[in-house]
Write an enzyme that holds these catalytic residues in place. Structure first.
Site, PDB file in Angstrom:
ATOM      1  CE  LYS A  22      47.082   8.521 -76.490  1.00 41.77           C
ATOM      2  NZ  LYS A  22      47.569   9.079 -77.739  1.00 41.77           N
ATOM      3  NE  ARG A  91      43.599   5.910 -80.077  1.00 49.13           N
ATOM      4  CZ  ARG A  91      44.006   5.981 -81.341  1.00 49.13           C
ATOM      5  NH1 ARG A  91      45.290   6.210 -81.591  1.00 49.13           N
ATOM      6  NH2 ARG A  91      43.163   5.845 -82.342  1.00 49.13           N
ATOM      7  N   GLY A 100      54.426   8.018 -80.516  1.00 49.25           N
ATOM      8  CA  GLY A 100      54.947   6.856 -81.210  1.00 49.25           C
ATOM      9  C   GLY A 100      55.854   5.965 -80.398  1.00 49.25           C
ATOM     10  CG  MET A 102      55.141   4.077 -74.402  1.00 54.45           C
ATOM     11  SD  MET A 102      54.551   4.661 -72.808  1.00 54.45           S
ATOM     12  CE  MET A 102      53.817   6.237 -73.224  1.00 54.45           C
ATOM     13  NE  ARG A 335      50.660  14.281 -80.433  1.00 53.62           N
ATOM     14  CZ  ARG A 335      50.789  13.021 -80.790  1.00 53.62           C
ATOM     15  NH1 ARG A 335      50.552  12.068 -79.910  1.00 53.62           N
ATOM     16  NH2 ARG A 335      51.160  12.679 -82.004  1.00 53.62           N
ATOM     17  CG  HIS A 451      57.755   7.247 -86.159  1.00 52.95           C
ATOM     18  ND1 HIS A 451      59.111   7.096 -86.325  1.00 52.95           N
ATOM     19  CD2 HIS A 451      57.514   7.057 -84.842  1.00 52.95           C
ATOM     20  CE1 HIS A 451      59.668   6.824 -85.161  1.00 52.95           C
ATOM     21  NE2 HIS A 451      58.716   6.780 -84.243  1.00 52.95           N
ATOM     22  CD  GLU A 740      93.664  26.877 -64.946  1.00 49.96           C
ATOM     23  OE1 GLU A 740      93.272  26.186 -65.909  1.00 49.96           O
ATOM     24  OE2 GLU A 740      94.322  27.924 -65.087  1.00 49.96           O
ATOM     25  CB  SER A 759      87.720  33.466 -64.885  1.00 48.84           C
ATOM     26  OG  SER A 759      87.031  32.713 -65.851  1.00 48.84           O
ATOM     27  CG  ASN A 763      87.192  23.087 -69.920  1.00 53.72           C
ATOM     28  OD1 ASN A 763      86.013  22.872 -69.672  1.00 53.72           O
ATOM     29  ND2 ASN A 763      87.577  23.781 -70.974  1.00 53.72           N
ATOM     30  CB  CYS A 826      86.134  31.067 -68.716  1.00 54.05           C
ATOM     31  SG  CYS A 826      87.629  30.489 -67.890  1.00 54.05           S
ATOM     32  CE1 TYR A 846      83.188  35.409 -66.899  1.00 56.33           C
ATOM     33  CE2 TYR A 846      83.141  36.946 -65.061  1.00 56.33           C
ATOM     34  CZ  TYR A 846      83.847  36.096 -65.896  1.00 56.33           C
ATOM     35  OH  TYR A 846      85.203  35.933 -65.740  1.00 56.33           O
TER      36      TYR A 846
END
Length: 879
Positions: A22, A91, A100, A102, A335, A451, A740, A759, A763, A826, A846
């Site tokens: 600001k 402000r 909004g 603060m 802004r 808001h 894995e 690959s 997970n 993957c 990739y």
């Protein structure tokens, strides 16, 4: 030079870290010669000093007093003067805009002594209203009084007068309300200082304190903003939009924040202050309506000229707050405007075409998560819906969920996994944590720049505001829209694109990327080095992924193909078969199913690689466990139910994640891998005859020792040859493995001798590295995250220090043996921007992710390349 403050007229607008967003923009506009009320900035350095030491920076108040004297000279008014008083606004202003989140205090400097002078200048009613506003805002923000005190007192005053809002109060009513506010504070020994300069000092400290409010902390967490930077405080001469009917206030965007369309878009209130627009207590009218008001017709022209100047100066769409005092235009703030994802994309493309920014900057401006929100569903317009109300289309997209009317309830329901529509009269900063976890927001009041509207667009949530028929009964826990009353917990839907509010069943239609989004993604493709593939298991998924820009399939999970009609019973027959003939017949049927699926996938991915993982899960996952299902299968197989139950139990494992699955399953039951390899070869040959460029890859999962991969490669190559040799067609099928397990990463150099590609299945690699079950982690992972034991969920964002180091080690060891080997990721991390940046940095070729996240990955990969360029593109599987 002052240490803690900077004047608008001579501050360095480029130093946003010191001045806050600001303050930097106010300094910039002042130095452009725009009509900005004079003021100064207490810098973020002062805020950090206060927070770190708990004391006031040395000489701060001396510098503030000197800066106020400069404002007094510019405005020809004096703070605390009983005849010609100066009022100030205080402000907040962080380096990154946090609209909004603060606190702000207006009318600072008014006291019982100065109110009379203000009344003589601007009218007694104006002075009474300014005093009432200061008590309410100062009491809440600085003194910490609950907002309910003032809201209840105001409700009582409205009830006593029978007026619709406080804006209709006369001078006596306003003074009576102010006295009630004062008495509420006095009952708790809360006093507003009579010294105007003390008001300024305490307001500055309150702004600093609001940096650590719950809503501000939640906002920074959501948007990834730093915690330690602090906020500046901007102190500025007040100008009054509520002075008379020739005064007003408003907010205007240089482009439409929902669509990105060029041209002024905004709202205005006559005889009002800025907080009246933002708070939503009065519904403003569109800026375009000023064309029909003779006294205001020149304002849009003035605003357009200033907006054009600011947009060119800042090279972005601007959100401008302005006030007209007795016919004179003042610019209070500008802004970079918050905008919907669709608007962000269009604005970036339009500014590029206009030569304001280049393509690289356009790509940088679109955060990957933003592009994902463009794929949020809308309402299926082909189906009738029951519309019970209408409001303003404040933030695009459609959402459905159960009604919640308070923040705590919304957060509780969302934490339990329930989809929530947050319904409020209007939202305030305190509602942000609930807004962030809700599916959509509905408010009774507020406009397109309220808001609720601004925050919803910023976080990609659908919102409908100013639904004037909406009333909320907190005592009965109900809402009423028109003639329809619904209880908390009832289903509701909103359409943020049209403003409709709907009950009853709705169908959400998937969104599609428009021409602007496709342009941004095409530009992103010019910069990225990582290829982006999709995890897809059916022809339909493959076609959808290709339409979203996938450059192949990085993971086709063949087990997902066995759950369709007629297929589950076939694989169950295979698993439970007692004779070779039964097994051979089941394998033949499965081979045909798989061949047909692979043909569809190869067609969809013409010219791109398709990585097909051989069967991975343990066999018991295909078998029934409920008594009714076991009985039905026993009847189909013509066996005794108890006998079948025993045979099923024989396949059960104590720890199936680490049991008979992946390559182990293929070694113990080689017929399955043989069948799958044959079906891949048959499908590839069929597609080659159609003129399709087929690039199949067969991936062996869960390998941990070299002998597993070498033996499995031999089985696959033999099966492929049995089909290819008879066809007379030349075909190349690459064979690789899915890393894995930690041991596989450690032994990547040896595994590379038998693999055409790697690959990383992140997970399972995350599960096995942490020793943590993804399926069971919900019991303790939230505690780990909330207490800071884990910075992020390792199943969402790749653990770079542990899992990432294993991947890095594997890359180095594999390429030392086989430099041309291609490697990718993957797991679900392939669609996470932070993880993608890491994958780019360590030299992977990739990433592969769900089809829905392909656009996210394309953009994230471009961001990674722009942030960390590499001289030569990496090899991809397509190379």
């Amino acid at each position: 030079m002052a240490r803690w403050i900077r004047h608008f007229s001579d501050a360095d607008p480029s130093d946003r870290a010191l001045l806050g967003n600001k303050g930097a923009n106010l300094a910039g506009m002042t130095q452009l010669g725009l009509p900005v009320p004079p003021g100064f900035i207490v810098t973020t350095a002062a805020c950090r000093y206060v927070q770190q030491t708990g004391t006031i920076p040395p000489d701060l108040w001396t510098e503030v007093d000197e800066a106020i004297t400069a404002i007094e000279a510019r405005m020809a008014r004096r703070l605390g003067d009983t005849d010609n008083p100066l009022l100030l606004s205080v402000r907040s202003g962080a380096a990154e805009s946090m609209p909004g989140m603060m606190d702000t205090i207006l009318n600072v400097g008014i006291t019982p002594a100065t109110r009379a002078g203000l009344g003589r200048q601007l009218g007694d009613r104006f002075a009474a209203d300014a005093w009432r506003r200061l008590i309410q805002m100062y009491g809440k923000v600085v003194l910490g009084a609950p907002a309910e005190w003032f809201e209840n007192a105001l409700s009582g005053a409205l009830l006593a007068t029978g007026l619709p809002s406080e804006h209709e109060f006369d001078t006596a009513s306003l003074l009576h309300l102010a006295e009630r506010f004062e008495s509420l504070l006095a009952e708790h020994d809360l006093i507003i200082p009579a010294d105007p300069r003390e008001q300024v000092r305490q307001s500055i400290l309150a702004v600093f304190k609001s940096w650590n409010s719950e809503r501000a902390i939640a906002f920074r967490a959501t948007h990834g903003l730093p915690e330690q930077s602090g906020t500046a405080a901007t102190i500025q001469a007040m100008v009054f939009g509520n002075r008379n009917e020739q005064s007003g206030t408003g907010v205007v965007f240089t482009r439409h924040p929902g669509t990105g369309d060029p041209g002024l878009f905004g709202e205005f209130l006559i005889n009002a202050q800025g907080e009246d627009v933002v708070a939503g207590t009065r519904t403003p009218f569109p800026i375009s309506n000023l064309q029909d008001m003779p006294a205001w017709q020149t304002l849009p022209v003035q605003l357009q000229a200033i907006g054009d100047q600011l947009e060119l100066h800042y090279a972005d769409m601007q959100d401008i707050e302005f006030t007209v005092e007795d016919g004179r235009l003042w610019i209070l703030q500008t802004r970079n405007g918050k905008r919907s994802a669709a608007a962000a994309v269009r604005i970036a493309v339009d500014l590029t075409h206009a030569g304001v920014i280049d393509r690289a900057e356009a790509v940088r401006r679109i955060q990957p998560e933003k592009i994902e929100s463009l794929l949020h569903p809308g309402l299926d317009d082909g189906r009738p819906v029951n519309v019970i109300g209408n409001g303003l289309p404040a933030s695009p997209g459609a959402a459905r969920g159960v009604i919640a009317i308070d923040t705590a309830d919304a957060r509780k329901r969302a934490a339990e996994g329930t989809r929530v529509i947050l319904v409020r009269a209007e939202t305030a900063a305190e509602d942000y944590p609930a807004m962030a976890v809700s599916e959509g927001i509905l408010t009774a009041r507020g406009g397109m720049t309220s808001h609720a509207a601004v925050v919803a667009r910023g976080i990609g949530k659908p919102a409908v505001t100013a639904c004037s028929d909406l009333t909320i009964n907190t005592r009965n826990q109900t809402i009423t829209i028109g003639t329809v009353t619904l209880a908390v917990g009832d289903e509701l839907a909103i359409d943020g694109g049209s403003g409709r509010v709907i009950t009853g069943p709705v169908t959400l239609a998937p969104a599609e990327l428009d021409a602007y989004a496709r342009t941004i993604l095409d530009w992103a493709d010019e910069f990225r080095h990582l290829a982006v593939r999709a995890n897809a298991d059916s022809p339909e998924d493959a076609r959808g992924a290709r339409a979203l820009g996938a450059e192949g399939i990085g993971l086709c999970r063949t087990e997902h193909m066995f759950f369709g009609d007629g297929r589950l019973s076939t694989i169950q027959t295979l698993i439970l078969a007692e004779t070779d003939d039964e097994r051979d017949q089941a394998l033949a049927r499965l081979e045909q199913f798989q061949t047909d699926d692979f043909i569809g996938i190869f067609r969809a991915m013409d010219g791109f690689p398709v990585t097909i993982r051989t069967l991975d899960p343990p066999l018991h996952e295909f078998l029934p466990h409920r008594p009714a299902n076991i009985a039905a299968l026993a009847k189909r197989l013509n066996v005794d139910t108890e006998t079948l139950r025993d045979r099923i139990e024989a396949h059960r494992e104590s720890n199936p994640m680490l049991g008979l699955r992946g390559v182990r399953l293929s070694i113990v039951h080689p017929g399955i891998a043989t069948m799958q390899a044959r079906s891949i070869a048959r499908a590839a040959i069929a597609c080659i005859h159609e003129g399709i460029d087929v690039r199949p890859e067969i991936m062996v999962p869960l390998v941990s020792v070299t002998e597993e991969l070498s033996r499995q490669r031999e089985v696959i190559e033999k099966a492929v040859a049995s089909i290819v040799d008879k066809s007379g067609v030349s075909i190349t099928i690459r064979i690789g493995t899915m890393l894995e397990l930690p041991r596989a990463c450690l032994r990547a150099g040896r595994l590379a001798e038998y693999a055409d590609f790697f690959s990383f299945g992140t997970n399972d690699l995350t599960q096995t590295t942490f020793g943590m079950s993804r399926d069971d982690s919900a019991r303790y992972l939230p505690t780990y995250l909330s207490e800071g034991i884990y910075r992020t969920d390792p199943f969402q964002t790749l653990d770079q220090q542990g899992v990432g180091e294993l991947i890095q080690m594997a890359i180095e060891r594999a390429r030392a043996v086989r430099p041309e080997i291609s490697m990718g990721v993957c797991g679900e991390h392939g669609g996470d921007p932070e993880s993608i940046s890491f994958c780019h940095g360590i030299g992977l070729d990739y990433v592969s992710c769900s089809p829905f996240r392909v656009p996210v990955a394309r953009l994230a990969a471009a961001h990674a390349s722009l942030a960390n360029p590499i001289e030569q593109p990496l090899l991809t599987a397509a190379d």
